[in-house]
Every structure is written in C-alpha cells, then in structure tokens.
Design a protein around this motif. Structure first.
Motif, short mmCIF file in Angstrom:
data_model
loop_
_atom_site.label_atom_id
_atom_site.label_comp_id
_atom_site.label_asym_id
_atom_site.label_seq_id
_atom_site.Cartn_x
_atom_site.Cartn_y
_atom_site.Cartn_z
N UNK A 30 0.62 -1.32 -0.12
CA UNK A 30 -0.10 0.44 0.08
C UNK A 30 0.63 1.28 0.14
N UNK A 272 -1.40 5.02 11.09
CA UNK A 272 -2.31 5.04 11.28
C UNK A 272 -3.99 5.82 10.86
N UNK A 275 -2.70 5.82 6.10
CA UNK A 275 -3.06 4.81 5.78
C UNK A 275 -4.01 4.01 6.49
N UNK A 276 -4.42 4.02 7.41
CA UNK A 276 -5.77 3.59 7.82
C UNK A 276 -5.08 2.05 8.27
N UNK A 277 -4.73 1.82 8.88
CA UNK A 277 -4.52 0.40 8.65
C UNK A 277 -3.84 0.70 10.50
N UNK A 278 -3.54 -0.80 11.16
CA UNK A 278 -3.29 -1.49 12.62
C UNK A 278 -2.37 -1.40 12.66
N UNK B 49 -12.45 3.22 3.46
CA UNK B 49 -11.44 3.51 4.63
C UNK B 49 -10.22 3.90 3.18
N UNK B 50 -9.94 3.41 2.52
CA UNK B 50 -8.94 3.31 1.31
C UNK B 50 -9.65 4.49 0.08
N UNK B 272 -11.32 -3.43 13.89
CA UNK B 272 -9.20 -3.03 14.20
C UNK B 272 -8.98 -4.61 14.15
N UNK B 276 -7.66 -5.71 11.08
CA UNK B 276 -6.13 -4.35 10.91
C UNK B 276 -6.08 -3.25 10.57
N UNK B 277 -7.48 -2.75 10.28
CA UNK B 277 -7.43 -1.28 9.55
C UNK B 277 -8.37 0.06 10.45
N UNK B 278 -8.05 1.16 9.91
CA UNK B 278 -9.16 1.96 10.40
C UNK B 278 -10.03 1.99 10.23
N UNK B 309 -12.36 6.25 7.37
CA UNK B 309 -11.18 5.59 8.37
C UNK B 309 -11.09 7.03 8.86
N UNK B 313 -7.81 9.90 16.38
CA UNK B 313 -6.93 8.52 17.20
C UNK B 313 -7.12 9.13 18.50
#
Lengths: 318, 318
Positions: A30, A272, A275-278, B49-50, B272, B276-278, B309, B313
């Motif tokens: 990504x 976070x 990229x919107x990923x954990x 969210x992407x 999450x 593993x996505x925000x 997303x 935070x």
C-alpha cells in the motif's frame, strides 16, 4: 524438504517462497499520496499486518515446519514466546496437522494465550524471566521430543522471512531503498540477503529504537552487544541479535539508523491516520527513519516492511 | 455529462462509474477467517476507508462535479460540512481545476479544516447550528454563483455512491446479503438501487444506531422522521433522510436494523483487531447487525460497505 544449514542462497529463498506460498497470504503493498507528500519520497508499505496471525512471523515458522523430516513432524514443534512467534508456530503446526508446544510467561496477555490455544497448541506457563522460559522449554523438549523452532537464529526461518522482501520487490521492481526494523534480526537478515541477491544496487537499511540500540552498537563494535533496556514502545524489537542473523546483517546491511521514542510514535500515528491501517509500534521505526532524514531519501522509492498489527487497543500511545 | 433528474437507472450508475473511475481508487475487498469464524458467515468488507479523502464520499462528490455544465464549472462548487463530504468536495474541485467554497462550523476539528485547506478550497466559518451553516452557505452561493453539492439529496451523488456496491458485487458476485449504514441515506440509497438492478435476489439491509433511529422510524411511519438525538458514537449517521434518499430506501431496502452503542463499539473493536484496519465508528454498524442476529446470517455471504477511516485517534472508545 531439507533443513538449510548454511547462509541461505538465492535459490533457497526462491524454493522456500514456493513451498510456503499455499500457507501464507500474499499481502498487499500500500501507499498514500498524502503520506508521500509529507515524506518527500515514494514509500511502499508491504503490509504484513494483514498476514496470517497478523505478522510476518508466519512466513518463517511455516518455512521451518516444512523443513522437518517425517519423524520430526510426528513429535511436533515447540518454542517459547509471548508474542507473534508463538501464534505463528501454533498456526503453522495446525496447518500441517502436527502438535505444537508453546512456553508462555505468566505475564503474557490473555488475548495472546487465547489465540495460541485457539490454534490447538498446548501451552506451558513459565516464569517471566527469559531463563525461566528457556528452562521450561528444555523440559518440554525432553518430554515431547519436539523440534525447537527458534524465532530467528534458524536459516529456514530467515529464508522464510526473506519472502516478504521478495514479494515487495516483485511488485515494485524499481525500489531504490528497502528498510526493515531490527530486533532479533530474522526479518532484517532475510530482507538484506534477498535484496543482495536480487538487486545489490538497492540500499538496505535497518531501523532500530534508540532505547534498544543493541544492533547499532553490535554493528559498530563488530560483536554481538546485548540489549540493555526493555522499555522501548517497539516491543517487537527488544531482542538481541544471534550469531546467524548478525553475520548476515554485518555483511549485507548498509547502515543501522536509530530513532527516538517520540519519532516512533509520530510515525505510527501518521501511518494509522494516513494509511488507515492498524500496525504495531515496531513497524513504524522504518518510516521514522525516513522522516528523520528526509534529504537523504528525497525523490527515492523506499520499500518498508510493516511487520505486524497485533497491538493492544487499550494501550495506544495517542 | 448531464445532471440526473430522476431516480438513477442501471445505465446511469454504470455510466457514472466509468466517468468517476479516473478520479477515485478502486478500493480492496478484505475478509478475515478469524472474523468469519466469530460471525458464523462469510463477511466481505468493501474498504472505502482506503478511498481518497478516507471515505466513500469521494465517489458522490466526483459524480456531482462531473455533471456540471462548463458555465457552472467556472463558478465552482460549494457545500457546508464539518466532515468527510467537505474534504470530498474540496478534492473533487481540485482534481477538476475549479474553485470550491466550504462552510465549516467553528467547532470543526482543526485537522479537518487543515485537510480542506490543503486541497485549496476557500473556507467560510459559520456558527455551529445547522441553521447557521445553511445561512452562511446561502450567502456564499449568492456571492460566488457556485453550485451547491448536497451531501446526499442529489441523484448524481446517489449514483456515485452506488459505485461502491457495484465494485463489491463485481468482486464477490455470489453475495447473498449487502448491508450499509444509513445516515442521510446517500450511500444506502445508491447501494439499494444498484443491487436491485444487478441482482434483486440479494437481500439489502440498512444498519442504524438505536440512538439515531430516524430512518428506522421513517421506514415504519412512511414519512421522514427527524433525528432526535445527536449523541451516538457513529457520528457519520446523525443525519436525517431526505426526500430523494427516503423514496429509494423505502422501495429497495428490505429492513432497517438498529444496534446499541455497545454493539457498535464491540464490532468496531473486532474490525480493528481482526482486520487491522482503521475505521470510523459508523462503519461498524453493519457488522454489529450481523453479530446481533447470527442465526439469520448463518452460512451467508454478506457484503458490508466500510464507509471511511477518518477517526480522531485521541478519542477512541477503547
């Protein structure tokens, strides 16, 4: 398959990648335009947080299991770990239909214990010291005759971890730099080996927390230096190098760059948010390196291995 | 292109999808074996969210901008929003090289203002009430002659949002159910319309927070009911339906299912941790529906639109 007993060759890495392919995900690469604008270069994230068990460790563990003889498979595999390697060994064993024995310290998070149990592994609880864990593992190995799968001081494991860099390079063939974080060095050694074979013109860098700069110091002194503190937020990188990983890293990594805790958290937040990923804190070390030295990477194509996404949402640093 | 002035046809949706394609991402469809095991069915997440600006809103805004005449383009576009629609309108305008005027309330998060400014839009700050925003927008429209891009009461916007379901269905052609969250209803109306045309056998469901159950009540009473409270954590769903969206939803959605705040947070955490996505809280409403009624969805292939997303935070509910 046969165990790899010397530094893995290019052919070893290619063969292992084919062998483990049915048991792992080919994770996406990504990127984000807004993040690239901030970094001043193109950054390509190989997202091993989307890997099975949520971490690249699945690659190495699968590789190691596939290298066992038929007799060894019958007795199963064992390791000690409170983290991603425990889950990877447990799931690899399950997928191969062989037993797994995992020594976990008393203070391992209950969610990680539950995950390991969910994969059908037998858990042995030890004290929290590394010596407690090793003692308990010795007993387990004697009792079960299982094969110990070391998390990184194992050439099959190193060759398995190399497959992440291989997939990233296949997708982005014109990378100019690749950066991975360094803890025990399994991923870093595999990444460096693979890039050295596939395209030695690509600069291979390691990122490390200042608070766990044992690899940085080892690189300078020429011998393995111990980790002195275990308080970096990048909990995956609190480990000391091993003989096998250090030898490879010494020869194939151009430089080890350290970053502060604040730089790690800022890079983590950026990943976070943009990229919107954990991701785990350990994964943000390579991006922290890029942001620390923007001039150096200006206009480059930088590949970064995102190591995993198993983070305690109740304990975020934001 | 010409503006769509009646309920979008199948051809409208197909044409709009082709037209917006160069300006949007084709987002991935993700799934997780461990999450499927928990849900008791196969869940396919369409990951908006992407999407550009981090939300599906980019689809509808792009569609609306492309429908403008040459004269209208010269005067630019305007809207009022403190959220994703503001960013989508600003970026759509930038990509088309036309001006954008965004009315944002004083209490809009500074990070969202900065994002809108970053896309080169002109921001007008209004009071926080919806009437303040509308008044300010009226003034801006008079002064600039810009075209107002409504976030959902607009057939071009609805047809644009429909492209998310279209892509999901193209990737997973044997879906049995599709669920989207409902706020103003633009995404829900587009999703329902598209599925009705493409495969009327797919069950179309809407998910809504109990604390903002205006669509649920409207569905029952047959007329648009207002949102009574604005305290759900799913901040994207605090909006009331419009004439255009309600008409479509009434005819093409099978049922609106409400979920509690605790169910929303639990589903959000699960996404999450396992994916593993925000994601924003609003996105977890459809999965909360599945987990609330496991028997109903048992063994099915359920498509879910992950709307965005963009989450603070610093204010997570975990």
């Amino acid at each position: 398959m046969k165990k790899i007993t010397t530094i893995p060759t290019f052919e070893d890495i290619q063969r292992i990648h084919e062998a483990i392919r049915p048991y792992i995900h080919r994770t996406p690469v990504l990127s984000s335009q807004s993040l690239n604008a901030i970094a001043g270069c193109e950054v390509f994230f190989k997202c091993e947080n989307f890997q099975k068990v949520g971490a690249f460790k699945m690659r190495g563990a699968t590789s190691a299991v596939l290298a066992l003889s038929a007799e060894e498979r019958e007795c199963g595999i064992a390791t000690h770990s409170s983290g991603n390697h425990a889950q990877a060994v447990a799931l690899s064993a399950k997928l191969q239909g062989i037993p797994a024995y995992i020594v976990m310290p008393e203070n391992a998070p209950s969610v990680k214990r539950a995950a390991v149990e969910g994969y059908g592994a037998t858990i042995f609880t030890s004290g929290n010291l590394i010596t407690d864990r090793e003692e308990m593992l010795e007993k387990v190995l004697k009792k079960t005759n299982a094969s110990f799968i070391h998390p990184f001081d194992n050439y099959d494991v190193i060759a398995g971890q190399a497959s992440a860099a291989k997939e990233l390079h296949e997708e982005i063939p014109d990378l100019t730099t690749i950066i991975a974080p360094v803890g025990g060095g399994g991923l870093m050694a595999g990444t460096a080996l693979y890039m050295n074979y596939a395209n030695p013109n690509v600069t291979v860098l390691a990122g490390e927390p200042e608070l766990a700069d044992d690899a940085f110091r080892s690189f300078q002194s020429g011998k393995i230096e111990p980790v002195l503190r275990i308080d970096t937020i990048a909990d995956g990188l609190r480990t000391t190098l091993s003989d096998k990983t250090f030898t490879i890293i010494k020869n194939h990594v151009e430089e080890i760059i350290t970053v502060s805790e604040a730089e790690i958290v800022a890079a983590m937040r950026l990943i976070w948010e943009r990229m919107k990923i954990v991701i785990e804190p350990s994964c943000s070390v390579p991006l922290a390196v890029v942001l620390q030295q923007k001039e150096r990477f200006k206009g480059q194509k930088v590949g970064i291995i995102i190591t995993g996404g198993n983070v305690d949402l109740g304990k975020l640093p934001f």
